[in-house]
Design a protein around this motif. Structure first.
Motif, PDB file in Angstrom:
ATOM      1  N   GLU A 298       8.357 -11.142  -7.893  1.00 21.52           N
ATOM      2  CA  GLU A 298       7.888 -11.188  -6.500  1.00 21.52           C
ATOM      3  C   GLU A 298       7.009  -9.983  -6.147  1.00 21.52           C
ATOM      4  O   GLU A 298       6.314  -9.993  -5.124  1.00 21.52           O
ATOM      5  N   ASN A 299       7.030  -8.954  -6.987  1.00 17.43           N
ATOM      6  CA  ASN A 299       6.216  -7.754  -6.717  1.00 17.43           C
ATOM      7  C   ASN A 299       4.919  -7.713  -7.516  1.00 17.43           C
ATOM      8  O   ASN A 299       4.159  -6.743  -7.410  1.00 17.43           O
TER       9      ASN A 299
ATOM     10  N   MET B 259       0.850  -1.196   0.000  1.00 20.23           N
ATOM     11  CA  MET B 259       0.000   0.000   0.000  1.00 20.23           C
ATOM     12  C   MET B 259       0.887   1.247   0.000  1.00 20.23           C
ATOM     13  O   MET B 259       0.625   2.188  -0.747  1.00 20.23           O
ATOM     14  N   THR B 260       1.979   1.247   0.811  1.00 19.54           N
ATOM     15  CA  THR B 260       2.952   2.340   0.910  1.00 19.54           C
ATOM     16  C   THR B 260       2.298   3.700   1.193  1.00 19.54           C
ATOM     17  O   THR B 260       1.167   3.771   1.622  1.00 19.54           O
ATOM     18  N   GLU B 261       3.057   4.810   0.871  1.00 21.44           N
ATOM     19  CA  GLU B 261       2.660   6.168   1.272  1.00 21.44           C
ATOM     20  C   GLU B 261       2.220   6.165   2.738  1.00 21.44           C
ATOM     21  O   GLU B 261       1.122   6.572   3.112  1.00 21.44           O
ATOM     22  N   VAL B 262       3.238   5.647   3.556  1.00 20.64           N
ATOM     23  CA  VAL B 262       3.025   5.464   5.000  1.00 20.64           C
ATOM     24  C   VAL B 262       1.713   4.722   5.219  1.00 20.64           C
ATOM     25  O   VAL B 262       0.792   5.145   5.917  1.00 20.64           O
TER      26      VAL B 262
ATOM     27  N   ASP C  42      -5.007  -4.734 -15.221  1.00 21.40           N
ATOM     28  CA  ASP C  42      -3.727  -5.247 -14.739  1.00 21.40           C
ATOM     29  C   ASP C  42      -2.990  -4.030 -14.206  1.00 21.40           C
ATOM     30  O   ASP C  42      -2.633  -3.128 -14.972  1.00 21.40           O
ATOM     31  N   VAL C  43      -2.776  -3.954 -12.899  1.00 22.03           N
ATOM     32  CA  VAL C  43      -2.189  -2.745 -12.288  1.00 22.03           C
ATOM     33  C   VAL C  43      -0.665  -2.792 -12.245  1.00 22.03           C
ATOM     34  O   VAL C  43      -0.023  -1.845 -11.774  1.00 22.03           O
ATOM     35  N   ASN C  44      -0.054  -3.870 -12.754  1.00 23.39           N
ATOM     36  CA  ASN C  44       1.406  -3.985 -12.717  1.00 23.39           C
ATOM     37  C   ASN C  44       2.043  -3.153 -13.829  1.00 23.39           C
ATOM     38  O   ASN C  44       1.584  -3.165 -14.972  1.00 23.39           O
ATOM     39  N   LYS C  45       3.109  -2.445 -13.479  1.00 27.74           N
ATOM     40  CA  LYS C  45       3.822  -1.639 -14.459  1.00 27.74           C
ATOM     41  C   LYS C  45       4.811  -2.519 -15.233  1.00 27.74           C
ATOM     42  O   LYS C  45       5.299  -3.520 -14.712  1.00 27.74           O
TER      43      LYS C  45
END
Length: 468
Positions: A270-271, A1-4, A261-264
């Motif tokens: 693994e990500n 999720m990140t962004e703290v 598909d949200v993957n860049k």
């Protein structure tokens, strides 16, 4: 999720705890629900360039035109979506309609009223999702997909053009087919014409909607760019559009209207994240970690040409309403469901028209349907000279090909039999649906599909899914 960790899961919004509140106590206006998720779907419909996307941006702050082709041409091509909260001042003395306003979906549920010496607080009273439909005639099928999830609609009419324009009449007929009863007509762009022209256009609108579902709908001047009469629309949303009755206890069922598909490109293995399905729940509750099924799923043919469907089974990894993280999702509003599904299966809207829900609870998969239908008297959505009426809609003919909209699925269908107001249609793509579902029918006319009528599924031929 990140962004703290998404600002500690957005601590300024109400915390969701289904075990604590209990399913029996949920409703579409429960504070902890509307704090994070929209519960009413509002469609924006009308002719191209009449201000639909601009209105949505005025409400939500979100520009729904996002894709490269859309930005290049400055038009809506895919279904746009955005959420907004509607607020009312807690001070009963605060004058209307200024006591209403809107803000983005992630805005806190309460904040001070800006009116001098008011002392009240703006409090969230509704949380709505906007389904922004394209206005181009060649994108009518996309508009019909959006109409499948609407609870109400805004019909936008530009005052600087004669009314009705082709897609104004076609979109209105479409929402009538979908039995949408709650409409508001917004007369847009009155700032660029004379007052006499605006009055003339208003009379044209009144004459156009006479005898339709929109005959008694409120009509309002609207300038979203300058926010004129905007608070009045917020008030209408709260007072005139009833909160839909929702079923929280049945097994969950979600109509998919977008998938991603949200993957860049270049992401490490693994990500990688699973595919995302976007849509609206028609009933039941989805929870993070829940096992789900998607039907029809993976469609293929055997060596003998026989059709087979393999439902996709997965688990919910995350739930979001725009940027708001959810622990559970309820019926109404547009949500994103993060899954463990292979992202290539979700890429480029490949799951649009499928149904996602609780394992073992989804309806049958049909490949042929028998319908009772009703045809429009005249063709809509086609420009005519002067006051000429559109061409008459011809009867259905055996072996002709139609475009059929069932839920959020658009697919071709071959008419295999016709008798009176009943017909049998062989579908190009299998559909997960049930008897009694409404369908819309379009016919090819001058290189575009034009709406010609609607029907109801009476029975059909099903495909047994592969379960292993």
């Amino acid at each position: 999720m990140t962004e703290v960790e998404l600002d500690q899961a957005q601590s300024w919004l109400a915390k969701q705890d289904l075990e604590k509140i209990g399913v029996d106590n949920l409703n579409p206006l429960t504070d902890e629900v509307i704090s994070r998720q929209a519960t009413i779907n509002i469609g924006t419909i009308g002719h191209v360039a009449h201000g639909k996307s601009t209105l949505v941006k005025a409400f939500s702050g979100v520009h729904t035109v996002k894709f490269k082709r859309e930005l290049e041409r400055n038009i809506t091509i895919k279904l746009g979506y955005a959420n907004a909260k509607i607020y009312r001042c807690s001070n009963p003395e605060c004058p209307r309609p200024g006591c209403y306003r809107s803000a983005g979906s992630s805005t806190p549920d309460r904040f001070p009223c800006e009116r001098a010496n008011c002392g009240g607080e703006f409090t969230c009273v509704r949380h709505v999702s906007f389904v922004d439909c394209p206005g181009h005639d060649i994108l009518m099928a996309t508009m019909l997909n959006g109409a499948a999830v609407m609870d109400a609609a805004f019909l936008l009419v530009a005052a600087n053009e004669p009314c009705p324009q082709p897609q104004t009449s076609e979109h209105l007929a479409a929402v009538e087919i979908m039995q949408l009863k709650h409409l508001m007509i917004l007369q847009n762009k009155v700032d660029i014409i004379k007052e006499s022209q605006a009055r003339e256009n208003y009379e044209q609108i009144a004459g156009f909607v006479q005898g339709t579902v929109a005959e008694n709908a409120p009509k309002n001047n609207n300038l979203p760019i300058f926010m004129i009469n905007f608070q009045l629309i917020c008030e209408y949303l709260c007072k005139k559009i009833p909160v839909p009755v929702r079923d929280f206890k049945s097994p969950a069922r979600l109509i998919i209207i977008r998938s991603f598909d949200v993957n860049k490109p270049g992401s490490e293995v693994e990500n990688l994240k699973g595919g995302v399905a976007g849509g609206t729940l028609t009933k039941g509750i989805l929870r993070v970690g829940q096992e789900i099924e998607v039907r029809p799923g993976i469609v293929s043919k055997t060596a003998t040409g026989q059709l087979q469907c393999r439902p996709i089974f997965s688990r919910i990894d995350s739930l979001f309403a725009e940027k708001n993280q959810l622990e559970y999702a309820v019926p109404g509003g547009l949500i994103g469901v993060g899954t463990k599904i292979d992202p290539t299966l979700c890429r480029g809207d490949r799951l649009v028209g499928h149904i996602l829900g609780a394992v073992g609870s989804l309806p049958d998969i049909f490949i042929e349907i028998e319908i009772s239908f009703y045809l429009l008297r005249r063709l809509l959505g086609v420009r005519t000279e002067g006051k000429k009426k559109g061409a008459k809609v011809q009867k259905l003919v055996k072996e002709e090909t139609l475009l059929v909209n069932i839920g959020s699925l658009s697919t071709g269908g071959r008419v295999t039999a016709v008798k009176g107001d009943a017909a049998k249609v062989r579908l190009n793509d299998p559909i997960c649906t049930e008897v009694g579902e409404k369908i819309a029918m379009s016919r090819r006319f001058e290189k575009s599909w034009r709406l010609i009528g609607w029907g109801t599924i009476r029975k059909g031929t099903t495909v047994e899914p592969i379960k292993n």
